[in-house]
Structures are given as C-alpha cells and as structure tokens.
Design a protein around this motif. Structure first.
Motif, PDB file in Angstrom:
ATOM      1  N   VAL A  20     -38.413 -13.882  27.096  1.00  0.00           N
ATOM      2  CA  VAL A  20     -37.052 -13.705  27.608  1.00  0.00           C
ATOM      3  C   VAL A  20     -36.058 -13.447  26.472  1.00  0.00           C
ATOM      4  CG1 VAL A  20     -35.131 -14.851  28.791  1.00  0.00           C
ATOM      5  CG2 VAL A  20     -37.460 -15.066  29.689  1.00  0.00           C
ATOM      6  N   TYR A  21     -36.095 -14.254  25.421  1.00  0.00           N
ATOM      7  CA  TYR A  21     -35.073 -14.206  24.381  1.00  0.00           C
ATOM      8  C   TYR A  21     -35.498 -13.484  23.109  1.00  0.00           C
ATOM      9  CZ  TYR A  21     -32.937 -17.696  27.365  1.00  0.00           C
ATOM     10  OH  TYR A  21     -32.394 -18.345  28.434  1.00  0.00           O
ATOM     11  N   GLY A  22     -36.773 -13.506  22.786  1.00  0.00           N
ATOM     12  CA  GLY A  22     -37.254 -12.863  21.565  1.00  0.00           C
ATOM     13  C   GLY A  22     -36.914 -13.653  20.321  1.00  0.00           C
ATOM     14  N   LEU A  23     -36.987 -12.971  19.212  1.00  0.00           N
ATOM     15  CA  LEU A  23     -36.677 -13.517  17.892  1.00  0.00           C
ATOM     16  C   LEU A  23     -35.166 -13.740  17.803  1.00  0.00           C
ATOM     17  CD1 LEU A  23     -37.765 -13.889  14.902  1.00  0.00           C
ATOM     18  CD2 LEU A  23     -37.208 -11.485  14.593  1.00  0.00           C
ATOM     19  N   GLY A  24     -34.728 -14.841  17.230  1.00  0.00           N
ATOM     20  CA  GLY A  24     -33.293 -15.063  17.111  1.00  0.00           C
ATOM     21  C   GLY A  24     -32.944 -16.436  16.587  1.00  0.00           C
ATOM     22  N   THR A  25     -31.653 -16.763  16.685  1.00  0.00           N
ATOM     23  CA  THR A  25     -31.158 -18.045  16.185  1.00  0.00           C
ATOM     24  C   THR A  25     -30.323 -18.746  17.245  1.00  0.00           C
ATOM     25  OG1 THR A  25     -29.164 -17.054  15.251  1.00  0.00           O
ATOM     26  CG2 THR A  25     -31.043 -17.283  13.785  1.00  0.00           C
ATOM     27  N   ILE A  26     -30.309 -20.060  17.140  1.00  0.00           N
ATOM     28  CA  ILE A  26     -29.464 -20.887  17.985  1.00  0.00           C
ATOM     29  C   ILE A  26     -28.294 -21.342  17.134  1.00  0.00           C
ATOM     30  CG2 ILE A  26     -29.313 -23.025  19.320  1.00  0.00           C
ATOM     31  CD1 ILE A  26     -32.342 -22.669  19.877  1.00  0.00           C
ATOM     32  N   SER A  27     -27.090 -20.967  17.549  1.00  0.00           N
ATOM     33  CA  SER A  27     -25.844 -21.346  16.869  1.00  0.00           C
ATOM     34  C   SER A  27     -25.864 -21.041  15.375  1.00  0.00           C
ATOM     35  CB  SER A  27     -25.545 -22.830  17.116  1.00  0.00           C
ATOM     36  OG  SER A  27     -25.300 -23.049  18.478  1.00  0.00           O
ATOM     37  N   ASP A  28     -26.461 -19.914  15.013  1.00  0.00           N
ATOM     38  CA  ASP A  28     -26.557 -19.509  13.596  1.00  0.00           C
ATOM     39  C   ASP A  28     -27.192 -20.579  12.723  1.00  0.00           C
ATOM     40  OD1 ASP A  28     -25.652 -16.920  13.645  1.00  0.00           O
ATOM     41  OD2 ASP A  28     -23.559 -17.475  13.332  1.00  0.00           O
ATOM     42  N   SER A  29     -28.002 -21.448  13.303  1.00  0.00           N
ATOM     43  CA  SER A  29     -28.586 -22.533  12.534  1.00  0.00           C
ATOM     44  C   SER A  29     -30.099 -22.592  12.649  1.00  0.00           C
ATOM     45  CB  SER A  29     -27.994 -23.870  12.983  1.00  0.00           C
ATOM     46  OG  SER A  29     -28.566 -24.928  12.255  1.00  0.00           O
ATOM     47  N   ILE A  30     -30.631 -22.632  13.855  1.00  0.00           N
ATOM     48  CA  ILE A  30     -32.076 -22.791  14.057  1.00  0.00           C
ATOM     49  C   ILE A  30     -32.691 -21.428  14.330  1.00  0.00           C
ATOM     50  CG2 ILE A  30     -33.884 -23.850  15.450  1.00  0.00           C
ATOM     51  CD1 ILE A  30     -31.886 -26.087  16.114  1.00  0.00           C
ATOM     52  N   GLY A  31     -33.547 -20.971  13.421  1.00  0.00           N
ATOM     53  CA  GLY A  31     -34.230 -19.691  13.579  1.00  0.00           C
ATOM     54  C   GLY A  31     -35.570 -19.890  14.253  1.00  0.00           C
ATOM     55  N   ILE A  32     -35.767 -19.223  15.395  1.00  0.00           N
ATOM     56  CA  ILE A  32     -37.016 -19.314  16.141  1.00  0.00           C
ATOM     57  C   ILE A  32     -37.985 -18.267  15.591  1.00  0.00           C
ATOM     58  CG2 ILE A  32     -38.092 -19.187  18.422  1.00  0.00           C
ATOM     59  CD1 ILE A  32     -35.998 -21.455  18.139  1.00  0.00           C
ATOM     60  N   SER A  33     -39.162 -18.685  15.202  1.00  0.00           N
ATOM     61  CA  SER A  33     -40.182 -17.784  14.672  1.00  0.00           C
ATOM     62  C   SER A  33     -41.007 -17.190  15.799  1.00  0.00           C
ATOM     63  CB  SER A  33     -41.120 -18.541  13.728  1.00  0.00           C
ATOM     64  OG  SER A  33     -40.414 -19.071  12.638  1.00  0.00           O
ATOM     65  N   THR A  34     -41.477 -15.967  15.590  1.00  0.00           N
ATOM     66  CA  THR A  34     -42.360 -15.314  16.558  1.00  0.00           C
ATOM     67  C   THR A  34     -43.545 -14.708  15.811  1.00  0.00           C
ATOM     68  OG1 THR A  34     -41.287 -13.151  16.418  1.00  0.00           O
ATOM     69  CG2 THR A  34     -40.419 -14.703  18.057  1.00  0.00           C
ATOM     70  N   PRO A  35     -44.609 -14.426  16.533  1.00  0.00           N
ATOM     71  CA  PRO A  35     -45.690 -13.649  15.909  1.00  0.00           C
ATOM     72  C   PRO A  35     -45.149 -12.261  15.545  1.00  0.00           C
ATOM     73  CG  PRO A  35     -46.458 -14.684  17.932  1.00  0.00           C
ATOM     74  CD  PRO A  35     -44.958 -14.850  17.885  1.00  0.00           C
ATOM     75  N   PRO A  36     -45.816 -11.549  14.645  1.00  0.00           N
ATOM     76  CA  PRO A  36     -45.333 -10.223  14.271  1.00  0.00           C
ATOM     77  C   PRO A  36     -45.457  -9.238  15.432  1.00  0.00           C
ATOM     78  CG  PRO A  36     -47.502 -10.583  13.373  1.00  0.00           C
ATOM     79  CD  PRO A  36     -47.077 -11.887  13.988  1.00  0.00           C
ATOM     80  N   PHE A  37     -44.625  -8.221  15.419  1.00  0.00           N
ATOM     81  CA  PHE A  37     -44.671  -7.160  16.411  1.00  0.00           C
ATOM     82  C   PHE A  37     -44.298  -5.867  15.697  1.00  0.00           C
ATOM     83  CE2 PHE A  37     -40.670  -9.510  16.643  1.00  0.00           C
ATOM     84  CZ  PHE A  37     -39.735  -8.522  16.344  1.00  0.00           C
TER      85      PHE A  37
END
Length: 134
Positions: A20-37
């Motif tokens: 749904v959301y993909g790679l990104g950050t929460i409140s410019d603080s927590i970076g969510i990692s994803t597998p490579p694409f």
C-alpha cells in the motif's frame, strides 16, 4: 513456506504495508526498509547481506535518524515474529508481542513508549518515496 530465491518469508502485515505505502518515512524520522526493486535508489535494503536464517536471529525493517533499529525477532513462522526495538546504544532491547503494523500504529498513537533517540513528531505522517522514484 520460504522464498526459494532469498530464503525469507516476510510477515503478512509488512507485505500489506509495503504494497500500500511502499518505501518511505514516518514523520521524517522512521525509515521503512523494503526489499530491492527495479530502480531501487539505495545500495542497502531490507535483505542486504542477510542470509536465512539470520545469524543473530533478527532482521531490521526500519531505523530512525538517531540510528535506533526496529527489528523482527525471527523465531517461528513469520506472522508470529515479535517486534524488537534496539536503541542506538545497544545496551538493551525491548520486545513487543505484536507485528510491525500494530507496533507502528500504537507508537504513533502514543500507546507505547520505547526510548527513541529521536523525537517522533505527531501527528504522524507517512511520506512515500514512490513519487520521487518515478
């Protein structure tokens, strides 16, 4: 069942979040990692240099600007993995009997209070990097 290519079967709530959301950050603080694409902009990623099973039993799925790590304790089936928070100092770990999505929801609601090294600005906002990758 595990992927034959990587050996990993990631939790369903994480797969749904990333779908749904993909790679990104929460409140410019927590970076969510994803597998490579295709077109992945970074050299490291969720499974970078990580083998199944992980040597220390954990897999990091996010980090924040203070270098605190958000991990899974990879024991049992992936949908049963518990979230572990490891502060930058690494003197202690905090384990939560919940998945990644519930952990993030409870964190931004203020229901749980791990000792974050960086302030999480509220109300929380997710910024997807999908737009910048197009």
């Amino acid at each position: 069942m595990r992927s034959g290519r990587t050996g990993w079967r990631l939790p369903a709530d994480y797969r749904d979040f990333v779908a749904v959301y993909g790679l990104g950050t929460i409140s410019d603080s927590i970076g969510i990692s994803t597998p490579p694409f295709d077109g992945y902009p970074y050299g490291d990623h969720l499974l970078f240099r990580t083998e199944w099973p992980p040597a220390d039993g954990t897999l990091a799925w996010a980090t924040n600007e203070a270098a605190d790590d958000f991990l899974w304790r990879c024991a049992g089936e992936s949908d049963q993995w518990k979230v572990t928070f490891r502060p930058r100092e690494r003197h202690r770990e905090y384990t939560y009997d919940m998945g990644m999505a519930e952990f993030l929801l409870r964190l931004v609601r203020g229901d749980i209070h791990p000792p974050l090294g960086a302030q999480l600005s509220l109300p929380a906002r997710f910024e997807s990097w999908r737009a910048s990758l197009l």
